[in-house]
Design a protein around this motif. Sequence first.
Motif, PDB file in Angstrom:
ATOM      1  N   GLY A  38       0.837  -1.397   0.122  1.00 61.41           N
ATOM      2  CA  GLY A  38      -0.147  -0.392   0.436  1.00 61.41           C
ATOM      3  C   GLY A  38       0.743   1.317   0.397  1.00 61.41           C
ATOM      4  N   ARG A  39       2.101   1.460   0.382  1.00 61.50           N
ATOM      5  CA  ARG A  39       3.119   2.419   0.800  1.00 61.50           C
ATOM      6  C   ARG A  39       3.747   2.410  -0.756  1.00 61.50           C
ATOM      7  NH1 ARG A  39       4.177   6.012   4.674  1.00 61.50           N
ATOM      8  NH2 ARG A  39       6.185   5.785   4.610  1.00 61.50           N
ATOM      9  N   PHE A  40       3.792   1.509  -1.797  1.00 60.98           N
ATOM     10  CA  PHE A  40       4.139   2.108  -2.786  1.00 60.98           C
ATOM     11  C   PHE A  40       3.408   2.199  -3.423  1.00 60.98           C
ATOM     12  CE2 PHE A  40       4.675  -0.359  -7.074  1.00 60.98           C
ATOM     13  CZ  PHE A  40       5.880  -0.285  -7.065  1.00 60.98           C
ATOM     14  N   GLU A  41       2.277   2.184  -3.872  1.00 64.15           N
ATOM     15  CA  GLU A  41       1.385   2.476  -4.090  1.00 64.15           C
ATOM     16  C   GLU A  41       0.564   3.977  -4.320  1.00 64.15           C
ATOM     17  OE1 GLU A  41      -2.189  -0.307  -3.684  1.00 64.15           O
ATOM     18  OE2 GLU A  41      -1.773  -2.082  -5.297  1.00 64.15           O
ATOM     19  N   ASP A  42       0.681   4.394  -3.022  1.00 65.22           N
ATOM     20  CA  ASP A  42       0.672   5.415  -2.492  1.00 65.22           C
ATOM     21  C   ASP A  42       1.590   6.805  -3.026  1.00 65.22           C
ATOM     22  OD1 ASP A  42      -1.719   4.686  -0.995  1.00 65.22           O
ATOM     23  OD2 ASP A  42      -1.115   4.847   1.098  1.00 65.22           O
ATOM     24  N   ARG A  43       2.968   5.814  -3.504  1.00 66.09           N
ATOM     25  CA  ARG A  43       3.701   6.645  -3.807  1.00 66.09           C
ATOM     26  C   ARG A  43       3.722   7.056  -5.461  1.00 66.09           C
ATOM     27  NH1 ARG A  43       8.233   7.968  -0.599  1.00 66.09           N
ATOM     28  NH2 ARG A  43       8.054   7.040   1.341  1.00 66.09           N
ATOM     29  N   VAL A  44       3.124   5.515  -5.898  1.00 65.21           N
ATOM     30  CA  VAL A  44       3.052   5.866  -7.123  1.00 65.21           C
ATOM     31  C   VAL A  44       2.052   6.247  -7.797  1.00 65.21           C
ATOM     32  CG1 VAL A  44       2.470   4.273  -9.211  1.00 65.21           C
ATOM     33  CG2 VAL A  44       3.667   2.853  -7.892  1.00 65.21           C
ATOM     34  N   GLN A  45       0.571   6.829  -6.629  1.00 65.49           N
ATOM     35  CA  GLN A  45      -0.303   7.745  -6.995  1.00 65.49           C
ATOM     36  C   GLN A  45      -0.194   9.232  -6.833  1.00 65.49           C
ATOM     37  OE1 GLN A  45      -3.750   6.679  -4.287  1.00 65.49           O
ATOM     38  NE2 GLN A  45      -5.057   7.689  -5.828  1.00 65.49           N
ATOM     39  N   SER A  46       0.674   9.288  -5.934  1.00 66.02           N
ATOM     40  CA  SER A  46       1.092  10.422  -5.471  1.00 66.02           C
ATOM     41  C   SER A  46       2.005  11.287  -7.399  1.00 66.02           C
ATOM     42  CB  SER A  46       1.900  10.894  -3.908  1.00 66.02           C
ATOM     43  OG  SER A  46       1.063  10.220  -3.362  1.00 66.02           O
ATOM     44  N   HIS A  47       3.108  10.230  -7.538  1.00 61.97           N
ATOM     45  CA  HIS A  47       4.391  10.491  -8.219  1.00 61.97           C
ATOM     46  C   HIS A  47       3.191  10.553  -9.179  1.00 61.97           C
ATOM     47  CE1 HIS A  47       7.057  10.487 -11.059  1.00 61.97           C
ATOM     48  NE2 HIS A  47       6.888   9.384 -11.707  1.00 61.97           N
ATOM     49  N   GLU A  48       2.335  10.175 -10.023  1.00 59.51           N
ATOM     50  CA  GLU A  48       1.105  10.673 -10.977  1.00 59.51           C
ATOM     51  C   GLU A  48      -0.129  11.512 -11.247  1.00 59.51           C
ATOM     52  OE1 GLU A  48      -1.332   6.933 -11.304  1.00 59.51           O
ATOM     53  OE2 GLU A  48       0.840   5.465 -12.228  1.00 59.51           O
ATOM     54  N   GLN A  49      -0.241  11.923  -9.844  1.00 55.60           N
ATOM     55  CA  GLN A  49      -0.810  13.224  -9.508  1.00 55.60           C
ATOM     56  C   GLN A  49       0.410  14.493  -9.699  1.00 55.60           C
ATOM     57  OE1 GLN A  49      -2.737  12.837  -5.969  1.00 55.60           O
ATOM     58  NE2 GLN A  49      -4.191  11.299  -6.570  1.00 55.60           N
ATOM     59  N   ALA A  50       1.148  14.203  -9.258  1.00 59.51           N
ATOM     60  CA  ALA A  50       2.558  15.255  -9.388  1.00 59.51           C
ATOM     61  C   ALA A  50       2.954  15.692 -11.209  1.00 59.51           C
ATOM     62  CB  ALA A  50       3.712  15.220  -9.116  1.00 59.51           C
ATOM     63  N   GLU A  71       8.658  16.461  -0.283  1.00 63.10           N
ATOM     64  CA  GLU A  71       8.917  14.208   0.271  1.00 63.10           C
ATOM     65  C   GLU A  71       7.932  13.223   0.299  1.00 63.10           C
ATOM     66  OE1 GLU A  71      11.585  12.011   3.679  1.00 63.10           O
ATOM     67  OE2 GLU A  71      10.971  14.121   3.893  1.00 63.10           O
ATOM     68  N   GLY A  72       8.486  11.743  -0.683  1.00 62.77           N
ATOM     69  CA  GLY A  72       7.488  10.696  -0.990  1.00 62.77           C
ATOM     70  C   GLY A  72       6.474  11.404  -1.686  1.00 62.77           C
ATOM     71  N   SER A  73       6.564  11.984  -2.740  1.00 61.37           N
ATOM     72  CA  SER A  73       5.236  12.086  -4.337  1.00 61.37           C
ATOM     73  C   SER A  73       6.338  11.656  -5.701  1.00 61.37           C
ATOM     74  CB  SER A  73       5.907  13.691  -4.310  1.00 61.37           C
ATOM     75  OG  SER A  73       7.289  14.480  -4.433  1.00 61.37           O
ATOM     76  N   GLY A  74       7.660  11.267  -5.422  1.00 61.47           N
ATOM     77  CA  GLY A  74       8.502  10.967  -6.168  1.00 61.47           C
ATOM     78  C   GLY A  74       8.775   8.522  -6.647  1.00 61.47           C
ATOM     79  N   LEU A  75       8.957   8.859  -7.431  1.00 68.18           N
ATOM     80  CA  LEU A  75       9.134   7.122  -7.667  1.00 68.18           C
ATOM     81  C   LEU A  75      10.797   7.172  -7.519  1.00 68.18           C
ATOM     82  CD1 LEU A  75       7.276   5.398 -10.276  1.00 68.18           C
ATOM     83  CD2 LEU A  75       6.732   4.872  -7.919  1.00 68.18           C
ATOM     84  N   ASP A  76      10.821   7.430  -5.761  1.00 70.95           N
ATOM     85  CA  ASP A  76      12.382   7.367  -5.338  1.00 70.95           C
ATOM     86  C   ASP A  76      12.222   5.675  -4.952  1.00 70.95           C
ATOM     87  OD1 ASP A  76      11.132   7.408  -3.422  1.00 70.95           O
ATOM     88  OD2 ASP A  76      12.367   9.080  -3.021  1.00 70.95           O
ATOM     89  N   LEU A  77      14.238   6.253  -4.430  1.00 70.29           N
ATOM     90  CA  LEU A  77      14.674   4.864  -3.922  1.00 70.29           C
ATOM     91  C   LEU A  77      13.273   3.949  -2.427  1.00 70.29           C
ATOM     92  CD1 LEU A  77      16.912   2.544  -4.137  1.00 70.29           C
ATOM     93  CD2 LEU A  77      18.522   3.880  -2.334  1.00 70.29           C
TER      94      LEU A  77
END
Length: 314
Positions: free
Chosen positions: A33-45, A207-213
């Motif tokens: 779920g944490r990974f999916e949230d980061r992917v969603q935040s990246h797509e929204q950004a 922080e936490g809005s992109g597909l980083d490491l």
Amino acid sequence: MYRFLLTPRWWGINLFVVLAIPFCVFMGTWQLGRFEDRVQSHEQAEKAPDPSTRAAKPLDELLPVDKVTSGRPATATGTYADQFLVPGRKLDDRQGFYVLNLLRTDSGKALPVVRGWLPGSATDARVPAAPKGEVTVVGDLQASENTRSDGVNARGGLPSGQVGMISAATLVNLVPYDVYDAWVTLPEAEAGGAGGAMKPVPAAAPEGSGLDLKAFQNLGYTGEWFVFAAFVLFMWFRLVRREAEAERDIALGLVPEEPGAGSQDAPEGPGNTPEGPQDAPEGPQGAPADAAKGASEDPDPSSPDYDVASTPVR
């Protein structure tokens, strides 16, 4: 064959398996779920317009800084006060430092303003002076840095006039007034050429809005937790199978009993009967050996039963 599963030892094993597997599945699902949230935040950004292109708003209207307000242009009016250098910051793959000034506003609190970046080591010799008097700045809003931010020096031990982290918690200990829990970076060089030698520092993504490491770390942790659950189930099945095979072999007599498991009585044989001590061996002509021995001995002449006639002459 599987009655051993009801023994106290197996009750403990079964309880561990029943608790471990749901826990591993829960943790794996949470990491996914944490990974999916980061992917969603990246797509929204990516779909959202560039925050810096939006209309500037007063600083107090954009606080506290979050993923929505981060990068938005903020305006503040005041006078520049203390100045600090932030070493160890890269720009365009070059090592340098930030020039940080505190803007004292009418509210009495100070807003940290990154006026620009200079290459080389941090030194006051090449730093342009800040504008005098009251100024109105328009800068891209940023959240206070923390130990996980890029370029932060949390070890301390810096010379006077330098800071390793742009945050209210750090600056409030260096100045005698309150500091906003945020900072701004000027998108362009200061007017009038005072800061022309400095390069603007671009605003960083929240922080936490992109597909980083960290996002891919969450995905890796997801796989690890599910592997743990499968491993626990595999080991339980293997232990049950081994125990069942051992029980079957014992039932079929394929496994000899351990020494000492049977009767401890010695086998019967000559001279070792359970009835008790053996009778004395018989002597010649069926007479007891003691009797034969006594007959062979010389009689006592003083005995009343002594018969002289029957005594052999030697």
